[in-house]
Design a protein around this motif. Structure first.
Motif, PDB file in Angstrom:
ATOM      1  N   VAL A 135       0.847  -1.186   0.000  1.00  0.00           N
ATOM      2  CA  VAL A 135       0.000   0.000   0.000  1.00  0.00           C
ATOM      3  C   VAL A 135       0.885   1.239   0.000  1.00  0.00           C
ATOM      4  CG1 VAL A 135      -1.832   1.265   1.194  1.00  0.00           C
ATOM      5  CG2 VAL A 135      -1.804  -1.236   1.281  1.00  0.00           C
ATOM      6  N   LYS A 136       0.523   2.199  -0.867  1.00  0.00           N
ATOM      7  CA  LYS A 136       1.278   3.455  -1.010  1.00  0.00           C
ATOM      8  C   LYS A 136       0.340   4.636  -0.830  1.00  0.00           C
ATOM      9  CE  LYS A 136       3.975   6.111  -4.354  1.00  0.00           C
ATOM     10  NZ  LYS A 136       4.545   6.113  -5.704  1.00  0.00           N
ATOM     11  N   TRP A 137       0.779   5.601  -0.012  1.00  0.00           N
ATOM     12  CA  TRP A 137       0.103   6.883   0.110  1.00  0.00           C
ATOM     13  C   TRP A 137       0.972   7.867  -0.657  1.00  0.00           C
ATOM     14  CZ3 TRP A 137      -4.554   8.261   1.736  1.00  0.00           C
ATOM     15  CH2 TRP A 137      -4.819   9.597   2.021  1.00  0.00           C
ATOM     16  N   GLY A 138       0.604   8.141  -1.901  1.00  0.00           N
ATOM     17  CA  GLY A 138       1.425   8.980  -2.767  1.00  0.00           C
ATOM     18  C   GLY A 138       0.979  10.427  -2.731  1.00  0.00           C
ATOM     19  N   VAL A 139       1.819  11.301  -2.179  1.00  0.00           N
ATOM     20  CA  VAL A 139       1.568  12.743  -2.169  1.00  0.00           C
ATOM     21  C   VAL A 139       2.498  13.350  -3.203  1.00  0.00           C
ATOM     22  CG1 VAL A 139       1.604  14.851  -0.789  1.00  0.00           C
ATOM     23  CG2 VAL A 139       0.911  12.678   0.267  1.00  0.00           C
ATOM     24  N   HIS A 140       1.921  13.946  -4.249  1.00  0.00           N
ATOM     25  CA  HIS A 140       2.704  14.428  -5.384  1.00  0.00           C
ATOM     26  C   HIS A 140       2.460  15.912  -5.617  1.00  0.00           C
ATOM     27  CE1 HIS A 140       3.476  10.254  -6.391  1.00  0.00           C
ATOM     28  NE2 HIS A 140       2.174  10.026  -6.309  1.00  0.00           N
ATOM     29  N   LYS A 141       3.506  16.619  -5.953  1.00  0.00           N
ATOM     30  CA  LYS A 141       3.418  18.011  -6.389  1.00  0.00           C
ATOM     31  C   LYS A 141       3.104  18.019  -7.883  1.00  0.00           C
ATOM     32  CE  LYS A 141       4.521  20.132  -2.584  1.00  0.00           C
ATOM     33  NZ  LYS A 141       3.459  20.821  -1.865  1.00  0.00           N
ATOM     34  N   ALA A 142       2.455  19.065  -8.361  1.00  0.00           N
ATOM     35  CA  ALA A 142       2.167  19.197  -9.781  1.00  0.00           C
ATOM     36  C   ALA A 142       3.462  19.043 -10.569  1.00  0.00           C
ATOM     37  CB  ALA A 142       1.525  20.549 -10.068  1.00  0.00           C
ATOM     38  N   GLY A 143       3.447  18.201 -11.583  1.00  0.00           N
ATOM     39  CA  GLY A 143       4.624  17.969 -12.415  1.00  0.00           C
ATOM     40  C   GLY A 143       5.447  16.768 -12.016  1.00  0.00           C
ATOM     41  N   ASP A 144       5.261  16.239 -10.790  1.00  0.00           N
ATOM     42  CA  ASP A 144       5.953  15.003 -10.421  1.00  0.00           C
ATOM     43  C   ASP A 144       5.574  13.933 -11.431  1.00  0.00           C
ATOM     44  OD1 ASP A 144       6.979  16.187  -8.131  1.00  0.00           O
ATOM     45  OD2 ASP A 144       5.723  15.046  -6.734  1.00  0.00           O
ATOM     46  N   SER A 145       6.545  13.082 -11.793  1.00  0.00           N
ATOM     47  CA  SER A 145       6.224  12.066 -12.784  1.00  0.00           C
ATOM     48  C   SER A 145       7.163  10.874 -12.676  1.00  0.00           C
ATOM     49  CB  SER A 145       6.320  12.649 -14.201  1.00  0.00           C
ATOM     50  OG  SER A 145       7.646  13.031 -14.491  1.00  0.00           O
ATOM     51  N   ARG A 146       6.731   9.799 -13.245  1.00  0.00           N
ATOM     52  CA  ARG A 146       7.587   8.645 -13.509  1.00  0.00           C
ATOM     53  C   ARG A 146       7.574   8.509 -15.021  1.00  0.00           C
ATOM     54  NH1 ARG A 146       8.213   2.751 -10.867  1.00  0.00           N
ATOM     55  NH2 ARG A 146       9.886   2.124 -12.256  1.00  0.00           N
ATOM     56  N   THR A 147       8.644   8.981 -15.654  1.00  0.00           N
ATOM     57  CA  THR A 147       8.683   9.008 -17.113  1.00  0.00           C
ATOM     58  C   THR A 147       9.190   7.696 -17.700  1.00  0.00           C
ATOM     59  OG1 THR A 147      10.859  10.054 -17.071  1.00  0.00           O
ATOM     60  CG2 THR A 147       8.934  11.507 -17.219  1.00  0.00           C
ATOM     61  N   GLN A 148       9.939   6.913 -16.902  1.00  0.00           N
ATOM     62  CA  GLN A 148      10.393   5.611 -17.387  1.00  0.00           C
ATOM     63  C   GLN A 148       9.240   4.623 -17.252  1.00  0.00           C
ATOM     64  OE1 GLN A 148      13.425   3.598 -15.079  1.00  0.00           O
ATOM     65  NE2 GLN A 148      13.948   2.238 -16.766  1.00  0.00           N
ATOM     66  N   TRP A 149       9.005   3.864 -18.307  1.00  0.00           N
ATOM     67  CA  TRP A 149       7.969   2.850 -18.256  1.00  0.00           C
ATOM     68  C   TRP A 149       8.313   1.823 -17.183  1.00  0.00           C
ATOM     69  CZ3 TRP A 149       3.438   3.018 -20.921  1.00  0.00           C
ATOM     70  CH2 TRP A 149       3.349   3.984 -21.922  1.00  0.00           C
ATOM     71  N   ALA A 150       7.300   1.393 -16.422  1.00  0.00           N
ATOM     72  CA  ALA A 150       7.485   0.386 -15.378  1.00  0.00           C
ATOM     73  C   ALA A 150       6.470  -0.726 -15.588  1.00  0.00           C
ATOM     74  CB  ALA A 150       7.307   1.011 -13.997  1.00  0.00           C
ATOM     75  N   ILE A 151       6.815  -1.873 -15.061  1.00  0.00           N
ATOM     76  CA  ILE A 151       5.942  -3.048 -15.198  1.00  0.00           C
ATOM     77  C   ILE A 151       6.066  -3.889 -13.928  1.00  0.00           C
ATOM     78  CG2 ILE A 151       7.692  -4.501 -16.298  1.00  0.00           C
ATOM     79  CD1 ILE A 151       5.473  -5.503 -18.178  1.00  0.00           C
ATOM     80  N   ASN A 152       4.977  -4.503 -13.533  1.00  0.00           N
ATOM     81  CA  ASN A 152       4.980  -5.473 -12.449  1.00  0.00           C
ATOM     82  C   ASN A 152       4.773  -6.839 -13.073  1.00  0.00           C
ATOM     83  OD1 ASN A 152       3.752  -2.860 -11.096  1.00  0.00           O
ATOM     84  ND2 ASN A 152       4.887  -4.041  -9.586  1.00  0.00           N
ATOM     85  N   ASN A 153       5.670  -7.765 -12.779  1.00  0.00           N
ATOM     86  CA  ASN A 153       5.586  -9.087 -13.377  1.00  0.00           C
ATOM     87  C   ASN A 153       4.494  -9.957 -12.767  1.00  0.00           C
ATOM     88  OD1 ASN A 153       7.688  -8.803 -15.318  1.00  0.00           O
ATOM     89  ND2 ASN A 153       9.148  -8.874 -13.632  1.00  0.00           N
ATOM     90  N   GLN A 154       4.216  -9.762 -11.458  1.00  0.00           N
ATOM     91  CA  GLN A 154       3.233 -10.608 -10.780  1.00  0.00           C
ATOM     92  C   GLN A 154       2.048  -9.837 -10.208  1.00  0.00           C
ATOM     93  OE1 GLN A 154       4.936 -13.518  -7.996  1.00  0.00           O
ATOM     94  NE2 GLN A 154       6.947 -12.992  -8.811  1.00  0.00           N
TER      95      GLN A 154
END
Length: 126
Positions: A41-60
């Motif tokens: 579980v993640k509580w993600g607090v992000h500022k405008a413009g925050d990003s994950r630009t690299q593609w990610a994948i979960n295998n399972q």
């Protein structure tokens, strides 16, 4: 060893050193009730413009992200999903590449299941 039957805390504080993740296989000691391979579980607090630009994948792991406030965009191979109303969510199965960007200051609750070491990886292209 944690023997408490009920524990409490603050998701933002507890996840501060783990990019927002506060429950999952990565919590030590393993006797802590927050240490589990059932889910993360993640509580993600992000500022405008925050990003994950690299593609990610979960295998399972399957994943669900639920918007608490703000506006959050997720990019998948075949579509973009914009979460803009509190309660908007997107759910995706294992093996689906994704990226994301916070379009405004926002908070997003993300749950993955199961929680396995090394399951989430960056990939060079979609």
């Amino acid at each position: 060893m944690t023997t408490d039957k009920v524990i409490f805390g603050n998701a933002e504080d507890e996840g501060a050193n783990r990019w927002g993740w506060f429950l999952g296989h990565f919590i030590t000691p393993v006797a802590d009730p927050r240490s589990t391979e059932a889910l993360e579980v993640k509580w993600g607090v992000h500022k405008a413009g925050d990003s994950r630009t690299q593609w990610a994948i979960n295998n399972q792991a399957a994943t669900i992200s639920i918007l608490i406030n703000g506006q959050f965009r997720l990019q998948f191979e075949d579509r973009e999903i914009v979460l803009s109303r509190p309660g908007d969510y997107v759910l995706w199965r294992a093996g689906i590449p994704h990226t994301w960007v916070a379009e405004s200051d926002c908070t997003v609750l993300t749950i993955r299941w199961p929680s396995k070491p090394g399951d989430s990886i960056g990939i060079s292209s979609k």
